[in-house]
Design a protein around this motif. Structure first.
Motif, PDB file in Angstrom:
ATOM      1  N   GLN A 139     -18.144  -6.535 -18.820  1.00 36.39           N
ATOM      2  CA  GLN A 139     -16.887  -7.216 -19.152  1.00 36.39           C
ATOM      3  C   GLN A 139     -15.761  -6.221 -19.415  1.00 36.39           C
ATOM      4  O   GLN A 139     -14.602  -6.491 -19.102  1.00 36.39           O
ATOM      5  N   MET A 140     -16.110  -5.070 -19.994  1.00 39.48           N
ATOM      6  CA  MET A 140     -15.083  -4.084 -20.348  1.00 39.48           C
ATOM      7  C   MET A 140     -14.611  -3.259 -19.156  1.00 39.48           C
ATOM      8  O   MET A 140     -13.621  -2.535 -19.259  1.00 39.48           O
ATOM      9  N   THR A 141     -15.305  -3.341 -18.046  1.00 35.72           N
ATOM     10  CA  THR A 141     -14.898  -2.583 -16.857  1.00 35.72           C
ATOM     11  C   THR A 141     -14.645  -3.495 -15.665  1.00 35.72           C
ATOM     12  O   THR A 141     -14.746  -3.071 -14.515  1.00 35.72           O
ATOM     13  N   THR A 142     -14.307  -4.747 -15.950  1.00 40.15           N
ATOM     14  CA  THR A 142     -13.900  -5.687 -14.908  1.00 40.15           C
ATOM     15  C   THR A 142     -12.401  -5.890 -15.039  1.00 40.15           C
ATOM     16  O   THR A 142     -11.926  -6.512 -15.987  1.00 40.15           O
ATOM     17  N   TRP A 143     -11.651  -5.339 -14.093  1.00 42.81           N
ATOM     18  CA  TRP A 143     -10.201  -5.262 -14.247  1.00 42.81           C
ATOM     19  C   TRP A 143      -9.483  -6.278 -13.372  1.00 42.81           C
ATOM     20  O   TRP A 143      -9.664  -6.279 -12.157  1.00 42.81           O
ATOM     21  N   PRO A 144      -8.644  -7.132 -13.949  1.00 46.75           N
ATOM     22  CA  PRO A 144      -7.862  -8.070 -13.137  1.00 46.75           C
ATOM     23  C   PRO A 144      -6.805  -7.335 -12.311  1.00 46.75           C
ATOM     24  O   PRO A 144      -6.234  -6.341 -12.751  1.00 46.75           O
ATOM     25  N   ALA A 145      -6.577  -7.824 -11.108  1.00 45.25           N
ATOM     26  CA  ALA A 145      -5.482  -7.300 -10.298  1.00 45.25           C
ATOM     27  C   ALA A 145      -4.152  -7.735 -10.923  1.00 45.25           C
ATOM     28  O   ALA A 145      -4.066  -8.797 -11.547  1.00 45.25           O
ATOM     29  N   VAL A 146      -3.131  -6.926 -10.769  1.00 41.82           N
ATOM     30  CA  VAL A 146      -1.837  -7.231 -11.369  1.00 41.82           C
ATOM     31  C   VAL A 146      -1.183  -8.411 -10.648  1.00 41.82           C
ATOM     32  O   VAL A 146      -1.489  -8.700  -9.492  1.00 41.82           O
ATOM     33  N   GLY A 147      -0.294  -9.078 -11.364  1.00 40.71           N
ATOM     34  CA  GLY A 147       0.493 -10.142 -10.763  1.00 40.71           C
ATOM     35  C   GLY A 147      -0.054 -11.541 -10.946  1.00 40.71           C
ATOM     36  O   GLY A 147       0.582 -12.508 -10.521  1.00 40.71           O
ATOM     37  N   GLN A 148      -1.220 -11.697 -11.586  1.00 39.57           N
ATOM     38  CA  GLN A 148      -1.798 -13.027 -11.813  1.00 39.57           C
ATOM     39  C   GLN A 148      -1.354 -13.526 -13.189  1.00 39.57           C
ATOM     40  O   GLN A 148      -2.079 -13.438 -14.169  1.00 39.57           O
ATOM     41  N   LEU A 149      -0.146 -14.025 -13.256  1.00 37.02           N
ATOM     42  CA  LEU A 149       0.501 -14.265 -14.540  1.00 37.02           C
ATOM     43  C   LEU A 149      -0.118 -15.389 -15.345  1.00 37.02           C
ATOM     44  O   LEU A 149      -0.038 -15.398 -16.573  1.00 37.02           O
ATOM     45  N   THR A 150      -0.726 -16.360 -14.693  1.00 36.73           N
ATOM     46  CA  THR A 150      -1.301 -17.488 -15.431  1.00 36.73           C
ATOM     47  C   THR A 150      -2.818 -17.477 -15.443  1.00 36.73           C
ATOM     48  O   THR A 150      -3.430 -18.275 -16.133  1.00 36.73           O
ATOM     49  N   ALA A 151      -3.430 -16.582 -14.677  1.00 36.01           N
ATOM     50  CA  ALA A 151      -4.889 -16.509 -14.652  1.00 36.01           C
ATOM     51  C   ALA A 151      -5.392 -15.775 -15.885  1.00 36.01           C
ATOM     52  O   ALA A 151      -4.734 -14.882 -16.403  1.00 36.01           O
ATOM     53  N   TYR A 152      -6.573 -16.169 -16.355  1.00 36.67           N
ATOM     54  CA  TYR A 152      -7.146 -15.463 -17.500  1.00 36.67           C
ATOM     55  C   TYR A 152      -8.571 -15.039 -17.155  1.00 36.67           C
ATOM     56  O   TYR A 152      -8.777 -14.042 -16.472  1.00 36.67           O
ATOM     57  N   THR A 153      -9.578 -15.775 -17.578  1.00 38.12           N
ATOM     58  CA  THR A 153     -10.952 -15.344 -17.334  1.00 38.12           C
ATOM     59  C   THR A 153     -11.360 -15.427 -15.866  1.00 38.12           C
ATOM     60  O   THR A 153     -12.297 -14.762 -15.440  1.00 38.12           O
ATOM     61  N   ASP A 154     -10.655 -16.258 -15.074  1.00 35.94           N
ATOM     62  CA  ASP A 154     -11.004 -16.403 -13.664  1.00 35.94           C
ATOM     63  C   ASP A 154     -10.090 -15.571 -12.759  1.00 35.94           C
ATOM     64  O   ASP A 154      -9.941 -15.859 -11.580  1.00 35.94           O
ATOM     65  N   ALA A 155      -9.482 -14.535 -13.300  1.00 33.29           N
ATOM     66  CA  ALA A 155      -8.557 -13.725 -12.520  1.00 33.29           C
ATOM     67  C   ALA A 155      -9.304 -12.909 -11.462  1.00 33.29           C
ATOM     68  O   ALA A 155     -10.454 -12.506 -11.641  1.00 33.29           O
ATOM     69  N   THR A 156      -8.633 -12.669 -10.340  1.00 34.59           N
ATOM     70  CA  THR A 156      -9.182 -11.821  -9.280  1.00 34.59           C
ATOM     71  C   THR A 156      -9.203 -10.376  -9.754  1.00 34.59           C
ATOM     72  O   THR A 156      -8.231  -9.888 -10.338  1.00 34.59           O
ATOM     73  N   THR A 157     -10.292  -9.677  -9.516  1.00 36.73           N
ATOM     74  CA  THR A 157     -10.428  -8.308 -10.016  1.00 36.73           C
ATOM     75  C   THR A 157     -10.107  -7.288  -8.928  1.00 36.73           C
ATOM     76  O   THR A 157     -10.107  -7.603  -7.738  1.00 36.73           O
ATOM     77  N   ALA A 158      -9.867  -6.048  -9.376  1.00 41.18           N
ATOM     78  CA  ALA A 158      -9.555  -4.962  -8.449  1.00 41.18           C
ATOM     79  C   ALA A 158      -9.942  -3.642  -9.097  1.00 41.18           C
ATOM     80  O   ALA A 158     -10.055  -3.549 -10.326  1.00 41.18           O
ATOM     81  N   ALA A 159     -10.126  -2.619  -8.281  1.00 37.43           N
ATOM     82  CA  ALA A 159     -10.484  -1.293  -8.788  1.00 37.43           C
ATOM     83  C   ALA A 159      -9.276  -0.620  -9.419  1.00 37.43           C
ATOM     84  O   ALA A 159      -8.147  -0.780  -8.960  1.00 37.43           O
ATOM     85  N   THR A 160      -9.507   0.144 -10.473  1.00 34.03           N
ATOM     86  CA  THR A 160      -8.437   0.897 -11.120  1.00 34.03           C
ATOM     87  C   THR A 160      -8.269   2.249 -10.420  1.00 34.03           C
ATOM     88  O   THR A 160      -9.171   2.704  -9.707  1.00 34.03           O
ATOM     89  N   PRO A 161      -7.132   2.917 -10.627  1.00 31.34           N
ATOM     90  CA  PRO A 161      -6.960   4.252 -10.033  1.00 31.34           C
ATOM     91  C   PRO A 161      -8.061   5.232 -10.416  1.00 31.34           C
ATOM     92  O   PRO A 161      -8.551   5.982  -9.569  1.00 31.34           O
TER      93      PRO A 161
END
Length: 333
Positions: A139-161
Motif C-alpha cells: 500500500q505504501m509503494t502504490t502510487w496514483p498517477a497525477v491528475g485524478q482529482l476525484t479518485a481516491y482508493t481506486d485511482a490509476t497507479t503509475a511508477a515514480t521517477p
C-alpha cells in the motif's frame, strides 16, 4: 535615591517561541500542500486531514489518559506539523485506517513514549512513515498517477521517477531513463510520488521562507543537497546511460522534503553550525548510498533516522569547549 535593580538574564527577549516557529513551518508547508491538491485532488485532502486530526487526537488522548497530565502542546502546532509531514510522506490513495495507525505510531511511539516535545530522538513523522513502510509495503509503494482529482482508493497507479531509476540500475525489463519526467515536470510536481514531495519548487519556496524568517539556517539543507549532487554527479560522469544527472536526483523523490522540513527538526539535529554541516554531509552521503545500492528506490527516511542516532556523537565532537574551564587535575598515582 532610586535603587538600580538588575534581574537575572536574559534581559532582552528575541520574540522567538516554540509556537511561533511551529506555525512558521506550517506556513512554509502551504505551497507544497496546494500543489498536492492541484495534482492529487481529493486524495491529498483526505490523507492530510485524516493524518492531522489523528495526530491531534492521539497527542491529547495519550497525554490525558496515559501520562495523566495536561497536554499543552495541542495548540503549539507541533502535532499539526507531525500530521502534515506524515501525510506528505504517504501516497494520496492510502486507506484511512492505515493513516490512523501511522499517526498513532508517530505520536504514541515516536514522540510521547520518550516524554513528548523536545525529548524524541527521531522525527515522529518519519518514525510513522517507516513503521508503515515496514508494515504495509504494498500500500505504501502504490502510487496514483497525477491528475485524478476525484479518485481516491481506486485511482490509476503509475511508477515514480525513483522507481524508474532503480529499475534501470537493476536492469528491470521495459524500463528506460527516457521514461522519466522532464526537469520542469519534476520541478513543478507533475510526477508520481508521495503527495508532499512531488514539487521541488514548492518545497524550495518553503525553504526560502524559513530562511527569511530565520526559523532554520542554511547549513543542513544545503550540505545535504550539495553532498547528493556531488556524488550523484560522479556516478553520472562514470556512466550517463545508467545514472541520471545530479539535478534530476535532487528534484526526485523525498530528498527536498527531507532536507528542508525533516532533517532540520530542532530536536533531532545538532545545534552548532559545524555540527549541522557534519550532520548534513553524513545524511546526504547515506541518502546517495541507499538510493544507488539499497534495496528500495528511496533512502531519505532511513538516512535521516540513522543520522538522528549520530547527533549525540556529532555534538560531542563539534560543540565548542567552554572558555576558561579548568582542566581536571590528574589523580595521584
Amino acid at each position: 535615591m532610586n535603587k538600580l535593580i538588575v534581574s537575572l538574564s536574559p534581559h532582552v527577549h528575541g520574540g522567538d517561541s516554540v509556537k511561533k516557529n511551529m506555525y512558521g513551518v506550517l506556513i512554509a508547508l502551504i505551497p507544497a500542500f496546494l500543489v498536492s491538491l492541484y495534482f492529487f485532488g481529493l486524495g491529498a485532502l483526505i490523507v492530510t486531514a485524516t493524518s492531522v486530526a489523528a495526530c491531534l487526537f492521539f497527542e491529547w488522548a495519550i497525554g490525558k489518559f496515559l501520562m495523566k497530565k495536561e497536554t499543552t502542546t495541542i495548540t503549539d502546532g507541533s502535532a499539526i506539523i507531525t500530521g502534515v509531514l506524515l501525510a506528505f510522506n504517504l501516497p494520496s490513495n492510502l486507506p484511512i485506517w492505515i493513516i490512523i495507525l501511522g499517526a498513532l505510531f508517530a505520536i504514541g511511539v515516536g514522540k510521547m513514549s520518550f516524554g513528548g516535545l523536545g525529548c524524541n530522538p527521531f522525527n515522529p513523522a518519519l518514525a510513522g512513515r517507516v513503521f508503515l513502510l515496514l508494515s504495509f509495503p504494498v500500500q505504501m509503494t502504490t502510487w496514483p498517477a497525477v491528475g485524478q482529482l476525484t479518485a481516491y482508493t481506486d485511482a490509476t497507479t503509475a511508477a515514480t521517477p525513483l522507481a524508474i531509476m532503480k529499475g534501470v540500475i537493476n536492469g528491470a525489463p521495459g524500463m528506460s531513463l527516457s521514461d522519466l519526467p522532464g526537469a520542469f515536470d519534476l520541478l513543478i510536481g507533475n510526477n508520481g510520488g508521495c503527495l508532499g514531495e512531488v514539487s521541488a519548487l514548492a518545497l524550495l519556496l518553503g525553504l526560502f521562507y524559513m530562511l527569511w524568517k530565520k526559523i532554520i539556517t542554511w547549513h543542513i539543507p544545503v550540505s545535504i543537497l550539495v553532498t547528493v549532487f556531488v556524488f550523484s554527479g560522479i556516478m553520472y560522469l562514470v556512466n550517463p546511460e545508467l545514472y541520471v544527472s545530479p539535478v534530476v536526483q535532487l528534484l526526485s523523490g523525498g530528498l527536498m522534503l527531507g532536507a528542508v522540513f525533516m532533517a532540520t527538526d530542532y530536536v533531532t539535529s545538532p545545534i552548532t553550525p559545524n555540527g549541522k554541516l557534519v550532520f548534513g554531509v553524513i545524511l546526504g552521503l547515506l541518502t546517495f548510498i541507499f538510493r544507488m545500492f539499497g534495496g528500495s528506490a528511496e533512502g531519505v527516511s532511513y538516512a535521516i533516522i540513522f543520522s538522528n542516532l549520530l547527533v549525540p556523537l556529532i555534538e560531542k565532537v563539534t560543540v565548542p569547549k567552554s572558555f576558561g574551564k579548568k582542566k581536571p587535575e590528574k589523580e595521584a598515582a
